[in-house]
Design an enzyme around this catalytic site. Structure first.
Site, short mmCIF file in Angstrom:
data_model
loop_
_atom_site.label_atom_id
_atom_site.label_comp_id
_atom_site.label_asym_id
_atom_site.label_seq_id
_atom_site.Cartn_x
_atom_site.Cartn_y
_atom_site.Cartn_z
N GLY A 48 -0.49 -0.27 3.08
CA GLY A 48 -1.52 0.25 2.18
C GLY A 48 -1.13 1.54 1.49
N CYS A 49 0.10 2.02 1.75
CA CYS A 49 0.58 3.21 1.04
C CYS A 49 1.58 2.76 -0.02
CB CYS A 49 1.29 4.18 1.99
SG CYS A 49 0.18 4.93 3.16
N GLN A 50 1.47 3.36 -1.20
CA GLN A 50 2.41 3.03 -2.27
C GLN A 50 3.80 3.56 -1.92
OE1 GLN A 50 1.52 4.75 -6.06
NE2 GLN A 50 2.42 3.06 -7.19
N SER A 51 3.83 4.77 -1.35
CA SER A 51 5.10 5.34 -0.88
C SER A 51 5.36 4.78 0.51
CB SER A 51 5.00 6.85 -0.78
OG SER A 51 4.47 7.39 -1.95
#
Lengths: 144, 416
Positions: A51-54
């Site tokens: 769920g984190c773009q990074s």
């Protein structure tokens, strides 16, 4: 220190930065730079927070009756964000982590600083830290 | 910092900027600097007004209506088709098919021309710098048909390796689908040579014109390409609209894309006959309002003149490139000799996401990430880039703002 007293400390620190967006983001990046390095062997697919773009890697374990977190990210700002969460939740009891109300995020206006995508990522980090706290709580109970 | 950031006197930038209401705002307390034009351009007032007028005055479903509103909306809708025809020098208006955009156009060709003409043992050539929308539809077609996808290599400067193209080009190739100008690097590809060589062995050529239509003179007749696709929103028009140009004999032979209203000549339970081009490929009620508003975007470009636009954008690109090259710790990604106004770069030791956020704090809008070109990023061994892309309304002063921001970040990074 309690979770809330650390949160209040962070709120005071960010207040000094005023409303200067650039300085605030740079401060977050500096916090990230100070986060202790994570072993490369821990940077596995399994340890990536969904769920984190990074890319954000997070591990946790029990340390006596408390939870110890370790994290890293491929971007400095995200590393700064997780370092703030670690500062608040590291070495706290699992039940305190689970019941923690992380009001400092709203108080320092993090949502408007980092935008909606990264706010979703931040929420995913908190969720994962609470999941780890739950697992550590179960582990500690089994040891009793 | 570079001095003499004067605006060319022959090209009245103030008048141009006055036509774009969105540009006149502050972001994070700073004047907005919009450098995300390769993702989408802003819209001049006349486009916005045309869209409003359509819904306030002319709204009706097009074709076959027996009333005044239907007649008006049909005429305006078809005016846009005529304008596009002229804009790209298509031999006739019925060779212009309205689509949802570039991606939709490529999928249309893959699903119709592809399904009808590409079989097991055949191959399709794309390049290593393609946008995902010019990779995935062909991968899907290859999976379904057993055809092979072949990829032209890209050099370190971000240009097509034409030797690699020559090696891939054999009798099995039925289609070459290639980006006219790269969205991630700005490289303008030698499409004339590609088309000529592909035609020698009987292969057809599709040009992905998402980044070329607004920046380059596009003459589909002179280029002799078989298909050309692009999106209105990349050339000052609305989102959700694009077009496909195709050669007449190909469009006529191709099976329909989607079934429904408009695309039929006669429907009977015993069988259906299809409409002529372009309607055969335009099933259902199209995006009428946005198509009509798109005409205003084309007129906006026509009135300024492509030559003047290109000259201004080239000047901006040269100015920005020179400025970036002078900043220690900045690396340019994509240094082809011929480029549209796209500048991809990295600041040493800084993730593109972080650069984007820091620039946003200064009111500067850039794109960060892989730009839907993951294979290209892997080739350069990077996760992504920071991309500044310039349009007709951008100024050298805005580039100075970008260069100042980047220089400060590069310096800050070195001090951490």
């Amino acid at each position: 220190m309690t979770i809330n007293s650390i949160q209040d400390q962070i709120i005071d620190e960010f207040a000094i930065l005023g409303n200067d967006r650039e300085s605030t983001i740079f401060y977050i990046m500096e916090l990230g730079a100070k986060l202790p390095a994570m072993a490369e062997s821990d940077k596995t697919e399994d340890n990536i927070i969904k769920g984190c773009q990074s890319k954000v890697w997070l591990t946790a374990d029990t340390d006596a009756d408390k939870v110890s977190f370790n994290a890293d990210s491929n971007t400095d700002i995200t590393k700064g964000l997780i370092s703030l969460l670690i500062r608040v939740l590291n070495q706290q009891k699992p039940e305190d982590i689970l019941s923690a109300d992380l009001y400092f995020i709203e108080k320092i206006g993090m949502g408007s600083i980092i935008g909606s995508q990264r706010s979703n990522g931040l929420a995913a980090m908190i969720k994962q830290m609470k999941m780890y706290a739950l697992a550590c709580q179960a582990k500690l109970q089994m040891q009793k | 910092m570079i001095q003499n950031a004067n605006i060319k006197s022959s090209f009245d930038l103030k008048l141009i900027r006055d036509q774009f209401p969105i540009l006149h705002q502050e972001v994070n307390g700073k004047d907005l600097v919009y450098f995300d034009n390769a993702a989408t351009t802003q819209k001049p007032k006349r486009v916005i007004e045309a869209l409003n007028k359509y819904y306030e005055v002319d709204n009706a479903n097009i074709h076959r209506g027996a009333h005044a509103l239907a007649d008006r909306s049909t005429r305006y809708f078809e005016h846009t088709r005529a304008s596009i025809c002229q804009f790209i020098n298509s031999p006739s208006e019925d060779q212009i098919i309205f689509t949802k955009g570039t991606t939709d156009g490529i999928n249309l060709v893959a699903a119709t021309f592809g399904r009808a003409n590409i079989k097991k043992g055949d191959s399709i050539i794309i390049s290593h710098m393609e946008h995902h929308s010019n990779i995935v539809p062909w991968q899907m077609l290859c999976e379904a048909t057993g055809a092979t996808l072949k990829v032209i290599k890209v050099t370190a400067s971000g240009e097509l390796d034409m030797n690699s193209f020559d090696e891939l080009l054999d009798k099995s190739v039925k289609l070459v689908s290639i980006v006219h100008a790269s969205n991630a690097l700005g490289t303008i590809n030698p499409v004339e040579e590609i088309i000529q060589k592909a035609h020698q062995i009987g292969a057809k050529v599709l040009l992905d014109g998402a980044q070329s239509a607004s920046h380059l003179l596009v003459d589909v007749h002179a280029l002799d390409c078989d298909f050309y696709v692009c999106s209105a929103h990349k050339l000052y028009g609305p989102t959700g609209v694009g077009f496909l140009y195709g050669k007449r004999e190909l469009l006529e032979e191709m099976p329909p894309y989607q079934g429904g209203g408009e695309m039929i000549k006669e429907v009977d339970f015993a069988g259906t006959t299809y409409n002529t081009i372009p309607f055969k490929f335009e099933a259902g009620t199209p995006n009428i309002g946005d198509v009509i508003a798109f005409n205003e975007a084309i007129q906006f470009i026509n009135e300024l003149g492509k030559d003047a636009i290109m000259s201004h954008e080239n000047e901006l690109l040269a100015y920005a490139t020179e400025g970036m090259e002078s900043i220690p710790g900045v690396r340019l990604i994509g240094t082809a000799a011929k480029k549209v106004s796209v500048l991809s770069f990295l600041i040493e030791g800084m993730h593109p996401f972080d650069v984007g956020m820091m620039l946003d704090a200064r009111g500067i809008a850039v794109r960060t990430g892989h730009h839907c070109t993951q294979p290209l990023m892997k080739l350069f061994n990077i996760e992504g880039t920071v991309r500044a892309s310039f349009a007709v309304y951008n100024t050298k002063n805005e580039i100075d703002t970008l260069l100042e921001g980047v220089a400060k970040l590069a310096k800050m990074k070195q001090s951490v």
